[in-house]
Structures are given as structure tokens and as C-alpha cells.
Design an enzyme around this catalytic site. Structure first.
Site, mmCIF file in Angstrom:
data_model
loop_
_atom_site.group_PDB
_atom_site.id
_atom_site.type_symbol
_atom_site.label_atom_id
_atom_site.label_comp_id
_atom_site.label_asym_id
_atom_site.label_seq_id
_atom_site.Cartn_x
_atom_site.Cartn_y
_atom_site.Cartn_z
ATOM 1 N N GLN A 87 42.149 -32.813 -2.468
ATOM 2 C CA GLN A 87 41.171 -33.668 -1.797
ATOM 3 C C GLN A 87 41.817 -34.393 -0.623
ATOM 4 O O GLN A 87 43.046 -34.513 -0.538
ATOM 5 C CB GLN A 87 40.587 -34.703 -2.781
ATOM 6 C CG GLN A 87 39.740 -34.101 -3.884
ATOM 7 C CD GLN A 87 40.478 -33.981 -5.200
ATOM 8 O OE1 GLN A 87 41.668 -33.686 -5.219
ATOM 9 N NE2 GLN A 87 39.765 -34.205 -6.301
ATOM 10 N N PHE A 127 32.949 -38.981 -18.368
ATOM 11 C CA PHE A 127 31.647 -39.582 -18.104
ATOM 12 C C PHE A 127 30.600 -38.515 -17.818
ATOM 13 O O PHE A 127 29.518 -38.829 -17.326
ATOM 14 C CB PHE A 127 31.736 -40.517 -16.899
ATOM 15 C CG PHE A 127 32.404 -41.830 -17.183
ATOM 16 C CD1 PHE A 127 31.724 -42.845 -17.836
ATOM 17 C CD2 PHE A 127 33.713 -42.047 -16.800
ATOM 18 C CE1 PHE A 127 32.329 -44.060 -18.097
ATOM 19 C CE2 PHE A 127 34.338 -43.255 -17.050
ATOM 20 C CZ PHE A 127 33.641 -44.270 -17.701
ATOM 21 N N LYS A 146 37.986 -46.052 -10.783
ATOM 22 C CA LYS A 146 37.842 -45.415 -9.476
ATOM 23 C C LYS A 146 39.053 -45.705 -8.600
ATOM 24 O O LYS A 146 39.974 -46.413 -8.976
ATOM 25 C CB LYS A 146 36.551 -45.871 -8.799
ATOM 26 C CG LYS A 146 35.301 -45.569 -9.609
ATOM 27 C CD LYS A 146 35.114 -44.081 -9.863
ATOM 28 C CE LYS A 146 34.683 -43.338 -8.636
ATOM 29 N NZ LYS A 146 34.369 -41.917 -8.899
ATOM 30 N N ASP A 157 32.010 -32.879 -4.967
ATOM 31 C CA ASP A 157 33.325 -32.433 -4.508
ATOM 32 C C ASP A 157 33.288 -32.063 -3.030
ATOM 33 O O ASP A 157 33.751 -30.990 -2.629
ATOM 34 C CB ASP A 157 33.788 -31.230 -5.333
ATOM 35 C CG ASP A 157 34.513 -31.645 -6.602
ATOM 36 O OD1 ASP A 157 35.390 -32.524 -6.496
ATOM 37 O OD2 ASP A 157 34.216 -31.112 -7.673
ATOM 38 N N ARG A 210 38.627 -32.075 -21.870
ATOM 39 C CA ARG A 210 38.990 -33.456 -21.576
ATOM 40 C C ARG A 210 38.700 -34.354 -22.774
ATOM 41 O O ARG A 210 37.657 -34.250 -23.410
ATOM 42 C CB ARG A 210 38.231 -33.940 -20.343
ATOM 43 C CG ARG A 210 38.711 -33.286 -19.060
ATOM 44 C CD ARG A 210 37.729 -33.464 -17.921
ATOM 45 N NE ARG A 210 37.541 -34.855 -17.563
ATOM 46 C CZ ARG A 210 36.721 -35.274 -16.606
ATOM 47 N NH1 ARG A 210 36.004 -34.398 -15.929
ATOM 48 N NH2 ARG A 210 36.609 -36.553 -16.331
ATOM 49 N N ARG A 213 29.023 -30.934 -20.881
ATOM 50 C CA ARG A 213 28.629 -32.320 -21.164
ATOM 51 C C ARG A 213 27.622 -32.814 -20.141
ATOM 52 O O ARG A 213 26.581 -33.386 -20.471
ATOM 53 C CB ARG A 213 29.863 -33.236 -21.109
ATOM 54 C CG ARG A 213 30.813 -33.173 -22.298
ATOM 55 C CD ARG A 213 31.944 -34.149 -22.022
ATOM 56 N NE ARG A 213 32.868 -34.280 -23.128
ATOM 57 C CZ ARG A 213 34.186 -34.192 -23.017
ATOM 58 N NH1 ARG A 213 34.726 -33.944 -21.835
ATOM 59 N NH2 ARG A 213 34.976 -34.369 -24.056
ATOM 60 N N LEU A 237 27.614 -42.139 -10.576
ATOM 61 C CA LEU A 237 26.306 -42.101 -11.230
ATOM 62 C C LEU A 237 26.249 -42.815 -12.577
ATOM 63 O O LEU A 237 25.243 -43.479 -12.891
ATOM 64 C CB LEU A 237 25.852 -40.652 -11.398
ATOM 65 C CG LEU A 237 25.255 -39.981 -10.161
ATOM 66 C CD1 LEU A 237 25.150 -38.479 -10.372
ATOM 67 C CD2 LEU A 237 23.890 -40.565 -9.831
ATOM 68 N N HIS A 272 41.818 -38.437 -8.255
ATOM 69 C CA HIS A 272 41.186 -37.504 -7.312
ATOM 70 C C HIS A 272 42.183 -36.994 -6.263
ATOM 71 O O HIS A 272 41.921 -37.059 -5.058
ATOM 72 C CB HIS A 272 39.992 -38.160 -6.617
ATOM 73 C CG HIS A 272 38.901 -38.563 -7.559
ATOM 74 N ND1 HIS A 272 38.287 -37.673 -8.416
ATOM 75 C CD2 HIS A 272 38.323 -39.770 -7.807
ATOM 76 C CE1 HIS A 272 37.379 -38.310 -9.132
ATOM 77 N NE2 HIS A 272 37.375 -39.578 -8.789
ATOM 78 N N ILE A 290 25.981 -39.197 -5.295
ATOM 79 C CA ILE A 290 26.557 -40.485 -5.712
ATOM 80 C C ILE A 290 27.699 -40.199 -6.681
ATOM 81 O O ILE A 290 27.477 -39.617 -7.743
ATOM 82 C CB ILE A 290 25.489 -41.370 -6.383
ATOM 83 C CG1 ILE A 290 24.320 -41.609 -5.421
ATOM 84 C CG2 ILE A 290 26.092 -42.694 -6.837
ATOM 85 C CD1 ILE A 290 23.111 -42.284 -6.073
ATOM 86 N N TYR A 329 31.937 -28.363 -13.579
ATOM 87 C CA TYR A 329 33.256 -28.952 -13.364
ATOM 88 C C TYR A 329 34.031 -27.969 -12.505
ATOM 89 O O TYR A 329 34.221 -26.817 -12.884
ATOM 90 C CB TYR A 329 33.985 -29.195 -14.689
ATOM 91 C CG TYR A 329 35.417 -29.635 -14.482
ATOM 92 C CD1 TYR A 329 35.683 -30.913 -14.005
ATOM 93 C CD2 TYR A 329 36.473 -28.776 -14.727
ATOM 94 C CE1 TYR A 329 36.987 -31.329 -13.783
ATOM 95 C CE2 TYR A 329 37.783 -29.184 -14.509
ATOM 96 C CZ TYR A 329 38.042 -30.461 -14.041
ATOM 97 O OH TYR A 329 39.329 -30.865 -13.817
#
Length: 360
Positions: free
Chosen positions: A103, A137, A80, A280, A133, A201, A318, A98, A315, A248
Site C-alpha cells: 500500500q 471486523f 487504525k 483496497d 485470522r 465472515r 464501516l 496496512h 468507507i 479478502y
């Protein structure tokens, strides 16, 4: 052939982020391949420091010491974001930056790399030749998002305060058992759920977990590109109890929102829980623009309407609800690329992207 590198596994700054990019068994693989590995101590990582200490050749150092102690040629590994700061970044960093979808703060972060001569190897954009990718996750995020969504719905039905979920589950089966038990407390009613992005996914993880938790197949609506190609907003979402957004979001494609504040204001809606797995909220193309702050395991839901009730789960970590499982799955997909850093095609693509974005 890739040369040998010094990988430095940093501690995570985000509170309750228990995952790691490098579980102990994958540290061993890097060492076996001839690389050097330094591991920062961490009180919240899902694998104890002692598990890393057992590995011959690993050096453990204090948490957050990379900035001052890591040699310039070290490759800093994390998941992160780094703390917001204006200090130059001199290292190569592998993590989720990110900052490539406009962003908030993206330009400031890239400037830190430019000033320091470092480089961001953004994991989100490590892709194979088909654009998929190499490590993600997504499945774990979809699983955990559905779990929290179902638990929040139960709290609503029982008129209970929504409690925190700070303690992780050992694995998916343990979590499914707990959610199934909670659902059984709502007598004579089963939630209807809709998942958008159901074929990816994240979406398959979400729908699979709903089934594992006892939600009947005819109560699970699966939408993907075919169902959403007409463009939102979609009033059909309101006929479900729980909406889980698993798409995504491409940085280059603007889509109409799936749901709007106007739909949320519909007094006849059935919908009472929105789980935005994608989270997002700072992206101008966000398809769920009905809330403006993240939630957490400490406070998992944001109440955006009182009558009828509407709670949003947003969250952005997650998979930490099942940290050991999600970290292992992620590392298993990434490790061969770390062993060959930076010579595989996904790394070359990430390098090219950084160079392009740094010129903006």
C-alpha cells in the site's frame, strides 16, 4: 508462561472512528491476568472514559500522549493507522498497519519502526494454523456495508440528497429496523443485491443483514470462489441494483477486476450502487478499480457517473456504524492472545512477518 506487560490503549486518530481494540470489560481481564493497563482519554470512543475509570488499577491519561509519555516497554494498542510522520517508532505497536500489501507509504512506515527499534504486530496477520485470522471486523463490516448500500439506493430512488450517517446505531437490530423502514418508502420496488465473497465472515454478515432488513432471498445473489473462478470482469453484476465487494484480498494473488470503468459506462446497466467493503484502492490488485478516493460517514457516497447514476461507498471503518457491537466481538476473539502476548502462535507468526518485511 507469558510475563506481565504494560498495555497502553491509545486514542484513535481517524475522525469518527469510534471502535476500540479494548472495551472496558477486557481491560479488566488483562488486569486480572496481572498486566498493567493505561488508557488514553477519548471523546469519540464508543465507551465513555468513565467506564474505564471505574476499573481498579487503570490509569487514564490525555489522548495521543503515548509518543512522549509511554515507557519504552509499553505495548501500544490501537486499531487504525498512525499519522504520517518520519519520527522513529520505539514501541511495540498492535494495530492494523496496512503496509504488507504494498500500500501507499508502506516502506516509510516500516522504516520508522526500523529506525526506532520498535515493532509492528499487525492484527490483520494474526492467523491460526489454518491461516484464518484470529480476530476480525469482517462480519460487522459486511453488515454495515450492506446497510449503507441499501440506504444510498433508497436515496437514489426517492431522488433525495445522500445524507451523512455520523451517528452510530446501538446494535444490528436497531439498524435493520431503520433500514427496513427506509426501504418501505420505495413503493413497488425491491433492490436486487449481489455479494462477492459471500461465504466469508464479511459476506455472510452482508447477506444476513440484507435478509434482516427485508430483502427477499431471491433478490440476494451470493457469489464466492466457485462463481468467480472463470475470472472477471463480470457483466452479471450489472443486472443488480447493488454490488457489495466482500473479498479478502491476498497480498500475493493478482486477480482480474470484478468490474471495470467500461462496464460502469454501460448505459443499459441496472447497477447504481457499489459498496467496496474491502477498500483496497491503493493496492495494485484492487478488483474494483473504478474509483480513486475513500468516502466517509459524513459523505458516504462518491458519485462516479450521472447518467445513469452510479454511487460508490468506500468507507474503510464501516464497523464504526455499530461500534459497541463490533468492538466487543473483536476483543472477545483477541483477548486470550493479548493475555498471553507474545507467546501464542499467531503472535509468533506476526513477529516473523514483520522481520521478513523489514528486510525488503
Amino acid at each position: 508462561m507469558s510475563k506481565h506487560h504494560h498495555f497502553w490503549l491509545r486514542a484513535e486518530y481517524k475522525t469518527l472512528e469510534r471502535r476500540t481494540i479494548l472495551p472496558p470489560q477486557y481491560v479488566q481481564r488483562l488486569i486480572n491476568a496481572g498486566h498493567k493497563v493505561t488508557v488514553e482519554e477519548s471523546k469519540q470512543r464508543c465507551f465513555a472514559d468513565d467506564e474505564y475509570k471505574k476499573i481498579k488499577g487503570v490509569q487514564l491519561v490525555p489522548e495521543f500522549s503515548w509518543e512522549k509519555a509511554a515507557p519504552k516497554d509499553a505495548i501500544i494498542l490501537g486499531l487504525k493507522e498512525l499519522p504520517e510522520h518520519d519520527s522513529p517508532l520505539i514501541h511495540n505497536h498492535v494495530y492494523f498497519g496496512h503496509c504488507y500489501k504494498n500500500q501507499v507509504g508502506w516502506r516509510d512506515l516500516l522504516q520508522r519502526f526500523i529506525k526506532g527499534g520498535g515493532k509492528l504486530w499487525d492484527i490483520e496477520f494474526l492467523s491460526d494454523s489454518s491461516g484464518r485470522r484470529v480476530a476480525a471486523f469482517g462480519r460487522s463490516a459486511g453488515i454495515a456495508g450492506m446497510a449503507i448500500g441499501l440506504l444510498v439506493w433508497v436515496h437514489q430512488q426517492l431522488n433525495e440528497p445522500i445524507i451523512s450517517y455520523e451517528n452510530p446505531f446501538h446494535d444490528v437490530n436497531e439498524m435493520a429496523k431503520a433500514v427496513k423502514q427506509r426501504l418501505s418508502l420505495v413503493k413497488g420496488k425491491t433492490p436486487r443485491v449481489i455479494v462477492i465473497g459471500a461465504l466469508g465472515r464479511c459476506g455472510t454478515g452482508s447477506t444476513d443483514f440484507a435478509t434482516l432488513a427485508g430483502v427477499p432471498d431471491d433478490h440476494i445473489t451470493k457469489w464466492d470462489l466457485e462463481e468467480t473462478k472463470k475470472g472477471g470482469p463480470f457483466v452479471e453484476i450489472l443486472d443488480h441494483d447493488i454490488f457489495v465487494n466482500c473479498i479478502y484480498l491476498s497480498p500475493h494473488i493478482k486477480i482480474p477486476p470484478f468490474i471495470t470503468s467500461q462496464l460502469v459506462d454501460d448505459s443499459n446497466r441496472k447497477l447504481s450502487v457499489i459498496v467496496d467493503v474491502s477498500c483496497d484502492i491503493t493496492n495494485p490488485n484492487n478488483p474494483v478499480p473504478v474509483y480513486n478516493e475513500y468516502t466517509s460517514f459524513t459523505k458516504p457516497a462518491l458519485r462516479i457517473r450521472e447518467s445513469p447514476i452510479m454511487d460508490v461507498v468506500a468507507i474503510d471503518y464501516l464497523p464504526s456504524l455499530i461500534p459497541s457491537t463490533s468492538s466487543t466481538e473483536f476483543a472477545d476473539a483477541l483477548i486470550s492472545h493479548l493475555e498471553q502476548f507474545p507467546d501464542t502462535d499467531p503472535w509468533k507468526g506476526a513477529n516473523k512477518l514483520f522481520n521478513e518485511k523489514s528486510k525488503l
